[in-house]
Design a protein around this motif. Structure first.
Motif, PDB file in Angstrom:
ATOM      1  N   LYS A  14       0.129 -49.061 -15.738  1.00 18.74           N
ATOM      2  CA  LYS A  14       1.283 -48.161 -15.852  1.00 18.74           C
ATOM      3  C   LYS A  14       1.544 -47.804 -17.317  1.00 18.74           C
ATOM      4  N   LEU A  15       1.474 -48.816 -18.171  1.00 17.60           N
ATOM      5  CA  LEU A  15       1.704 -48.562 -19.609  1.00 17.60           C
ATOM      6  C   LEU A  15       0.630 -47.642 -20.180  1.00 17.60           C
ATOM      7  N   ARG A  16      -0.612 -47.832 -19.760  1.00 15.00           N
ATOM      8  CA  ARG A  16      -1.699 -46.964 -20.228  1.00 15.00           C
ATOM      9  C   ARG A  16      -1.469 -45.521 -19.784  1.00 15.00           C
ATOM     10  N   ARG A  17      -1.051 -45.338 -18.523  1.00 19.81           N
ATOM     11  CA  ARG A  17      -0.770 -43.988 -18.029  1.00 19.81           C
ATOM     12  C   ARG A  17       0.387 -43.358 -18.803  1.00 19.81           C
ATOM     13  N   LEU A  18       1.449 -44.142 -19.041  1.00 19.04           N
ATOM     14  CA  LEU A  18       2.589 -43.628 -19.821  1.00 19.04           C
ATOM     15  C   LEU A  18       2.150 -43.240 -21.225  1.00 19.04           C
ATOM     16  N   LEU A  19       1.307 -44.059 -21.831  1.00 26.31           N
ATOM     17  CA  LEU A  19       0.806 -43.755 -23.171  1.00 26.31           C
ATOM     18  C   LEU A  19      -0.026 -42.477 -23.154  1.00 26.31           C
ATOM     19  N   ARG A  20      -0.866 -42.310 -22.135  1.00 26.11           N
ATOM     20  CA  ARG A  20      -1.665 -41.075 -22.023  1.00 26.11           C
ATOM     21  C   ARG A  20      -0.758 -39.850 -21.879  1.00 26.11           C
ATOM     22  N   TYR A  21       0.275 -39.933 -21.041  1.00 22.02           N
ATOM     23  CA  TYR A  21       1.199 -38.814 -20.855  1.00 22.02           C
ATOM     24  C   TYR A  21       1.937 -38.498 -22.156  1.00 22.02           C
ATOM     25  N   PHE A  22       2.345 -39.548 -22.848  1.00 20.56           N
ATOM     26  CA  PHE A  22       3.038 -39.346 -24.129  1.00 20.56           C
ATOM     27  C   PHE A  22       2.115 -38.657 -25.134  1.00 20.56           C
ATOM     28  N   LEU A  23       0.875 -39.149 -25.257  1.00 24.21           N
ATOM     29  CA  LEU A  23      -0.078 -38.532 -26.186  1.00 24.21           C
ATOM     30  C   LEU A  23      -0.399 -37.093 -25.787  1.00 24.21           C
ATOM     31  N   VAL A  30       2.052 -30.244 -30.727  1.00 26.60           N
ATOM     32  CA  VAL A  30       1.334 -29.899 -31.963  1.00 26.60           C
ATOM     33  C   VAL A  30       0.551 -28.608 -31.775  1.00 26.60           C
ATOM     34  N   THR A  31      -0.094 -28.451 -30.627  1.00 27.81           N
ATOM     35  CA  THR A  31      -0.839 -27.216 -30.339  1.00 27.81           C
ATOM     36  C   THR A  31       0.091 -26.008 -30.324  1.00 27.81           C
ATOM     37  N   TYR A  32       1.262 -26.157 -29.718  1.00 24.27           N
ATOM     38  CA  TYR A  32       2.227 -25.054 -29.680  1.00 24.27           C
ATOM     39  C   TYR A  32       2.656 -24.655 -31.097  1.00 24.27           C
ATOM     40  N   VAL A  33       2.967 -25.625 -31.932  1.00 27.31           N
ATOM     41  CA  VAL A  33       3.397 -25.335 -33.302  1.00 27.31           C
ATOM     42  C   VAL A  33       2.279 -24.646 -34.078  1.00 27.31           C
ATOM     43  N   LEU A  34       1.054 -25.150 -33.957  1.00 25.41           N
ATOM     44  CA  LEU A  34      -0.075 -24.517 -34.652  1.00 25.41           C
ATOM     45  C   LEU A  34      -0.320 -23.102 -34.137  1.00 25.41           C
ATOM     46  N   PHE A  35      -0.217 -22.905 -32.834  1.00 26.93           N
ATOM     47  CA  PHE A  35      -0.382 -21.580 -32.247  1.00 26.93           C
ATOM     48  C   PHE A  35       0.703 -20.624 -32.749  1.00 26.93           C
ATOM     49  N   ASP A  36       1.940 -21.119 -32.832  1.00 22.39           N
ATOM     50  CA  ASP A  36       3.044 -20.288 -33.302  1.00 22.39           C
ATOM     51  C   ASP A  36       2.835 -19.852 -34.746  1.00 22.39           C
ATOM     52  N   PHE A  37       2.289 -20.731 -35.592  1.00 22.94           N
ATOM     53  CA  PHE A  37       2.010 -20.362 -36.975  1.00 22.94           C
ATOM     54  C   PHE A  37       0.822 -19.411 -37.072  1.00 22.94           C
ATOM     55  N   ALA A  38      -0.175 -19.592 -36.210  1.00 22.68           N
ATOM     56  CA  ALA A  38      -1.393 -18.785 -36.292  1.00 22.68           C
ATOM     57  C   ALA A  38      -1.186 -17.365 -35.779  1.00 22.68           C
ATOM     58  N   ILE A  39      -0.406 -17.204 -34.731  1.00 18.64           N
ATOM     59  CA  ILE A  39      -0.215 -15.892 -34.109  1.00 18.64           C
ATOM     60  C   ILE A  39       1.276 -15.599 -34.062  1.00 18.64           C
ATOM     61  N   ASP A  40       1.660 -14.467 -34.616  1.00 21.65           N
ATOM     62  CA  ASP A  40       3.062 -14.070 -34.607  1.00 21.65           C
ATOM     63  C   ASP A  40       3.369 -13.427 -33.255  1.00 21.65           C
ATOM     64  N   VAL A  41       4.128 -14.141 -32.426  1.00 24.22           N
ATOM     65  CA  VAL A  41       4.421 -13.652 -31.082  1.00 24.22           C
ATOM     66  C   VAL A  41       5.784 -12.973 -30.998  1.00 24.22           C
ATOM     67  N   ARG A  42       6.387 -12.692 -32.153  1.00 18.50           N
ATOM     68  CA  ARG A  42       7.682 -12.011 -32.132  1.00 18.50           C
ATOM     69  C   ARG A  42       7.497 -10.568 -31.665  1.00 18.50           C
TER      70      ARG A  42
END
Length: 181
Positions: A14-23, A30-42
């Motif tokens: 259970k702890l391993r699954r929770l850790l995987r979900y958290f990661l 992090v992907t969303y933030v990098l995508f937002d900086f890379a492409i201006d979606v305004r």
């Protein structure tokens, strides 16, 4: 295998699954933030330039121009104010604007494209509130930040940055201002 080992293995699973979900959630953020900086979606309307009609300004008079969520301070400076700003008093936090946000053409003691006009964003750098014009300086309305008429932060107990200067141009007769945020 004893019952307690089986229970421990289930808890570890259970702890391993929770850790995987958290990661996975962290990686998605992090992907969303990098995508937002890379492409201006305004929307294109926000990406476009802002055009302001500049009212006739008297000598050493300032106005805050507003459009959408953008506030711009425009000030017409006198020759006496210009010469005082060029002397750069020692009571400034960043007199040479080394740590300021401004276009290359504003990397001068007056921090402007044209000596007689000063243009900056209309919010302070202490708490992000609006600015008001005093006799010899600009002051953030809800904070302790004060600035000279070139937008340079005046020495105080707190450290804050100079006012940010947008990329801007005036029409030939200074009655229209175009800002590219």
């Amino acid at each position: 295998m004893s019952v307690s080992e089986s229970t421990r293995d289930k808890q570890r699973g259970k702890l391993r699954r929770l850790l995987r979900y958290f990661l996975l959630a962290v990686a998605a953020a992090v992907t969303y933030v990098l995508f937002d900086f890379a492409i201006d979606v305004r929307p294109p309307a926000i990406q476009a330039s802002y055009r302001f009609s500049v009212p006739a300004l008297g000598i050493d008079e300032a106005r805050i121009l507003r459009q959408d969520n953008l506030s711009i301070l425009v000030m017409r400076r006198s020759t006496a104010t210009i010469s005082a700003l060029e002397r750069s008093p020692a009571a400034l936090q960043d007199a040479d604007s080394r740590y300021s946000h401004q276009p290359d053409y504003a990397r001068n003691p007056l921090r402007s494209r044209h000596p007689q006009y000063f243009v900056s964003y209309g919010t302070g750098t202490d708490l992000g509130c609006g600015l008001e014009v005093l006799d010899s300086s600009l002051r953030e309305i809800c904070g302790s930040a004060r600035y000279d008429f070139a937008g340079r932060a005046i020495e105080a107990a707190n450290r804050f940055q100079n006012l940010s200067i947008p990329d801007y141009t005036f029409s030939d007769n200074f009655n229209s201002l175009v800002v590219r945020p």
